[in-house]
Design an enzyme around this catalytic site. Structure first.
Site, short mmCIF file in Angstrom:
data_model
loop_
_atom_site.label_atom_id
_atom_site.label_comp_id
_atom_site.label_asym_id
_atom_site.label_seq_id
_atom_site.Cartn_x
_atom_site.Cartn_y
_atom_site.Cartn_z
N LYS A 23 0.84 -1.20 0.00
CA LYS A 23 0.00 0.00 0.00
C LYS A 23 0.88 1.26 0.00
CE LYS A 23 -3.86 -0.34 2.09
NZ LYS A 23 -4.31 -1.06 3.26
N ARG A 93 -3.59 2.73 8.36
CA ARG A 93 -3.91 1.48 7.67
C ARG A 93 -2.68 0.61 7.54
NH1 ARG A 93 -7.13 2.71 2.30
NH2 ARG A 93 -7.87 0.61 2.69
N GLY A 102 -7.98 -8.23 3.37
CA GLY A 102 -8.94 -8.39 4.46
C GLY A 102 -8.35 -8.92 5.75
N MET A 104 -5.88 -7.51 7.68
CA MET A 104 -5.33 -6.62 8.70
C MET A 104 -6.15 -5.37 8.89
SD MET A 104 -1.51 -7.78 8.73
CE MET A 104 -0.94 -6.66 7.55
N ARG A 337 -3.00 -1.66 -6.42
CA ARG A 337 -2.15 -2.84 -6.30
C ARG A 337 -2.49 -3.81 -7.43
NH1 ARG A 337 -5.21 -5.09 -0.91
NH2 ARG A 337 -7.20 -5.47 -1.91
N HIS A 453 -3.45 -41.91 0.23
CA HIS A 453 -3.85 -42.69 -0.95
C HIS A 453 -4.95 -41.97 -1.73
CE1 HIS A 453 -6.17 -45.81 -3.06
NE2 HIS A 453 -4.97 -46.23 -3.39
N SER A 765 15.17 -43.02 -13.48
CA SER A 765 14.04 -42.16 -13.17
C SER A 765 13.99 -42.02 -11.65
CB SER A 765 12.74 -42.78 -13.70
OG SER A 765 11.66 -41.94 -13.36
N CYS A 833 9.84 -39.22 -11.62
CA CYS A 833 8.44 -39.62 -11.77
C CYS A 833 7.69 -39.61 -10.44
CB CYS A 833 8.33 -40.98 -12.43
SG CYS A 833 9.10 -42.30 -11.48
N TYR A 853 13.84 -34.87 -18.19
CA TYR A 853 12.39 -34.74 -18.22
C TYR A 853 11.80 -34.87 -16.82
CZ TYR A 853 12.07 -39.85 -17.78
OH TYR A 853 12.17 -41.13 -17.33
#
Ligand code: PEP
Ligand code: MG
Length: 877
Positions: A23, A93, A102, A104, A337, A453, A765, A833, A853
């Protein structure tokens, strides 16, 4: 000399944002641009951080600097705090460097006291305005500084309105409001034990202290945890001369966005309230009107607003979220902002910014938060509908689902298969529930965490999951879910939001998911910029096709165990496991072979032309057998006879196979060393499936992967087994097929001895799921439901290491594996993976570690594409 903590807006243009907060930085910048901003100064975040670490004490020199700041402000405004003819009023502020909407505090009209209110009434000839401002100060100050709840004041206001027969706040007269101020002061004293401080400088000191303290409030803490914002940043406090939107018809207040934050459309989007202060809008006391109404009510101020908004967007090259006030026809900017926006809007905005020449494609790629894309991929709740959750858990897999609650997998599978929408509700799911999960729209568990799971499987399938709803009692036998007095029974329709982690009664409206043209445009830029290839973890032809549509360049992990789980296969798999004679086992394997073969053929065809890594069976065998306790119950209930004998035999075998720590037990290549027939059958199925796909002109590049290798010797033997079967099959078929053979690196020893292991591997992998669990000694299944939440809450860990890679520990092993594997076999293909392959921060790490990859769930492929491009562009994520 003490540090500088106080900066006038006009002098702060060069001060870093970390110190000024968002701000403060916005106000300084707007001042610099010559836009109409009320005068004021910012107290830096450094002062808050100091106070936070010293029990609320201010740093040396701060009080004096504030005094000097106030004196200079008084001079510039020609008004003085507490003055009895022209009092200066200010707002106080909070404003952190990272926006926490919202979270503070704000106090308006500070500087008013009994005398100043009278002076203001006289000066403006408007007692209504003066006492309305005073009562607002009493209320906000009471709430924020003295801890007297806002509703205490609200109730008094409502009572007064009723007594006076007033419908709106604005119907109260100056006298009414002056009386109300007297009552508010009494309520303040009763609620706090102190009188409302009449001295404006005392008010200011207390208000600044309260703003600093608000950084440590529980809700701010929770917000920071959820958004991974450091507790150490602190908030700045902005002291700003008041301007008044509540000075009659030619005044008002509003908020607006330079583009529509939910669609991204290039239109001014916002709300306006005539003759009101900002708090009226926020508190929902009066309903604001669309911003277009301001065009009719205050045309000149509106035109000026349009021009200013345009200028701010051009200057910041970002969509702006703006607060403004009009005081008697004059426009003032109070805040600007970067606007928060939906994922869909973000894509459209960035694409249009490129088209408008505002940003480059590189910047476009860097501006999209990859994690946010996930929201786009699942049907989701219609955000215009208000929801009332009955319970909350973890938002474990985003998207929303509506369906009848069912409490066991068989029912879910049956109802789902007949076309009914169901949501599976379980204490926790196990691999035995997979058929129910497949048919369900979504899943809720009362236990387990983000990598339980249910969560992992649901994410993999792109289904919503709310996990760990601890407040819900699930009674599987009674088929009920109970939260407090609310009971959900089988068949009751529920809605779950897997992004927010909420559970609602009834069917809420959903909106469809699609990535759309805007995503395609940005993904094309991303693909041109990334070095990492992106593959998917896919076990079925449908997953493979979906992954390919989403841009996957192959399969990095095809887990073959799911192929054993299907209802018609499980009995054969059990036959194979329970066989005591080799011959019986061979027979069972022979039955499985054609089933697996057709799976592989279809998967290879779906990935024609691309690499497909098939992992041979990994889990311990008992996962395919019935539950021990359930069997014991069945035996107890069975009549003596051959049926019971069979059950007892089964129970004995289940006992024989059960292990104390199955994750560290007989699984992966260990299993295959004991029962080579299983891998031999799988390899046969792969080769035959591969040849069949090739015959249709749909050949994939086949890679066979051995799991859970710790010793080079294990891989050496497995490789020999695989090569032997491949050779046998090809000879029999009289055909040729390229197949490479590699291993997962998912145990610390494998990473450390990667040099030796590489001698027998065409590729590595990294299985970062098991590598995390074995490096940390955290059981993946237990950690999240047991202690991980506490670790995260208490700050022992910043991130869940099963979701985002532990760069310092597990990451170090990955680096070692890459280095030693690469030294022994230059150019060895390297991938990952584990679940981390779809996590943006982890992708950045894998890019830096030099992998070729990443492989992740199909639904995360777009995220990984973007994250890989960002990593290549130098963003550490
Ligand atoms: C891993 O361990 O990272 C992996 C991908 O295998 P799984 O999750 O199947 O154990
Ligand atoms: Mg593993």
């Amino acid at each position: 000399m003490s540090d500088q903590y106080v900066y006038a807006f006009a002098d702060a243009a060069e001060v870093p944002r970390e110190l000024l907060g968002g701000k403060g930085a916005g106000l300084a910048e707007m001042t610099q641009l010559g836009l109409p901003v009320p005068d004021g100064f910012t107290i830096t975040t450094a002062a808050c951080v100091h106070a936070m670490h010293s029990g609320g004490d201010w740093p040396e020199g701060l009080a004096e600097q504030i005094d000097a700041g106030v004196a200079a402000l008084e001079q510039r405004c020609g008004r003085r705090l507490g003055d009895e003819s022209a009092p200066l009023l200010v707002s106080v502020r909070s404003g952190a460097a990272v926006s926490m909407p919202g979270m503070m505090e704000t106090i308006l009209n500070l500087g008013l006291n009994d005398a100043a209110a009278a002076a203001l009434a006289e000066e403006t000839s408007d007692p209504r305005f003066a006492y309305d401002s005073y009562r607002r100060l009493l209320q906000m100050f009471g709430d924020v500084v003295a801890g007297v709840p806002s509703h205490v004041f609200e109730n008094a206001l409502a009572r007064r309105k009723q007594e006076q027969g007033a419908k709106l706040d604005t119907d109260l007269t100056g006298d009414d409001l002056r009386g109300l101020c007297t009552e508010f002061k009494r309520l303040y004293r009763e609620g706090s034990g102190d009188d409302f401080p009449q001295a404006p400088r005392e008010q200011l000191r207390l208000a600044i202290g309260a703003v600093f303290r608000s950084w440590g409030a529980p809700r701010a803490h929770v917000y920071r945890r959820a958004h991974e914002i450091s507790d150490e940043l602190g908030t700045a406090a902005n002291i700003c001369q008041m301007v008044f939107g509540n000075r009659g018809e030619s005044s008002g207040t509003g908020v607006c966005f330079s583009r529509d934050p939910s669609t991204g459309e290039r239109v001014l989007y916002g709300e306006f309230l005539q003759n009101a202060q900002g708090e009226d809008v926020v508190a929902g006391i009066r309903t604001p009107e669309p911003i277009a109404r301001m065009h009719e009510l205050l045309p000149e101020a509106y035109d000026e607003l349009i021009a200013t908004v345009e200028r701010l967007e051009q200057h910041h090259r970002e969509v702006q979220d703006i607060e403004f006030t009009v005081e008697q026809g004059t426009l003032y900017m109070l805040q600007t902002r970067t606007a928060k926006r939906t994922a869909g809007a973000a894509l459209r905005i960035v694409r249009e910014f490129v088209a408008e020449g505002v940003i480059t494609p590189d910047e476009a790629v860097l501006r999209i938060d990859p994690a946010q894309l996930e929201h786009l991929l699942h049907p989701r709740l219609d955000s215009t509908v208000e929801v009332q959750p009955i319970a909350r858990g973890l938002g474990a897999s985003p998207g929303a689902a509506v369906g009848a609650a069912v409490f066991d997998a068989d029912t879910a599978a049956r109802m789902g298969a007949s076309g009914e929408a169901v949501v599976l509700v379980r204490w926790e799911t196990t691999p035995d529930d997979i058929h129910g999960l497949i048919q369900a729209q979504g899943v809720v568990t009362s236990h387990g965490g983000m990598t339980s799971h249910a969560a992992v499987v649901a994410r993999g399938m792109g289904k919503p999951c709310v996990a760990g709803v601890e407040s819900a009692k699930i009674d599987e036998a009674a088929k009920t879910l109970t939260v407090g007095d609310t009971v959900v029974r089988e068949g009751d329709v529920i809605t779950i939001d897997g992004a927010a982690g909420t559970l609602m009664l009834g069917a809420l409206p959903l909106v469809a998911a699609e990535l759309g043209d805007d995503f395609d445009a940005i993904a094309t830029w991303a693909d041109e910029r990334r070095r990492l290839a992106v593959r998917a973890n896919a076990d079925t032809p449908e997953d493979a096709r979906r992954a390919r549509e989403l841009g996957a360049e192959g399969i990095g992990l095809c887990r073959t165990e799911h192929m054993f789980m299907a209802a018609e296969r499980l009995p054969v798999v059990r036959e194979m496991i329970l066989a005591t004679q080799d011959e019986r086992r061979e027979q069972a394997l022979a039955k499985l072979l054609p089933m697996q073969q057709s799976d592989f053929e279809a998967i290879f065809a779906a990935m024609a032309g691309l690499p497909v890594t098939v992992r041979l069976l990994d889990p311990p065998l008992h996962e395919f057998l019935p539950d021990r306790t359930a069997l014991a119950v069945e035996i107890a209930l069975a009549e003596p006879g051959p049926g019971r004998d069979r059950l007892e035999k089964l129970a004995e075998r289940v006992r024989g196979l059960s292990e104390q720590n199955p994750m560290l037990g007989t699984r992966g290549c260990r299993l295959a060393l004991l029962h080579p027939g299983i891998y031999a059958m799988q390899v046969r199925a792969i080769v035959r499936g591969g040849l069949a796909a090739a015959a249709r002109g749909e050949a994939a590049q086949i890679e066979i992967m051995i799991p859970l290798v710790a010793y080079a010797e294990e891989l050496k033997r497995m490789r020999a087994l695989v090569e032997e079967v491949v050779a046998e099959e090809l000879e029999q078929a009289g055909q040729a097929l390229e197949i490479s053979i590699g291993t997962m690196i998912e145990l610390p020893r494998a990473a450390l001895r990667a040099g030796e292991i590489a001698e027998h591997a065409d590729f590595f992998s990294f299985g970062t799921n098991d590598l995390t669990q074995t490096t940390l000694g955290f059981s993946r299944d237990d950690a999240e439901s047991a202690f991980l939440a506490t670790y995260l809450e208490a700050g022992v860990l910043e991130r869940n290491p099963f979701a985002s890679i532990d760069v310092d520990g597990v990451g170090e092993l990955v680096r070692i594996g890459v280095e030693r594997g690469g030294a022994a076999k230059p150019g060895i293909k390297l991938g990952v993976c584990g679940e981390h392959g779809g996590d943006p921060a982890s992708v950045a790490f894998f890019h830096a570690a030099g992998l070729d990859y990443v492989s992740c769930s199909p639904f995360r492929v777009p995220i990984a594409r973007l994250a890989a491009a960002r990593a290549a562009l130098g963003d550490g994520a």
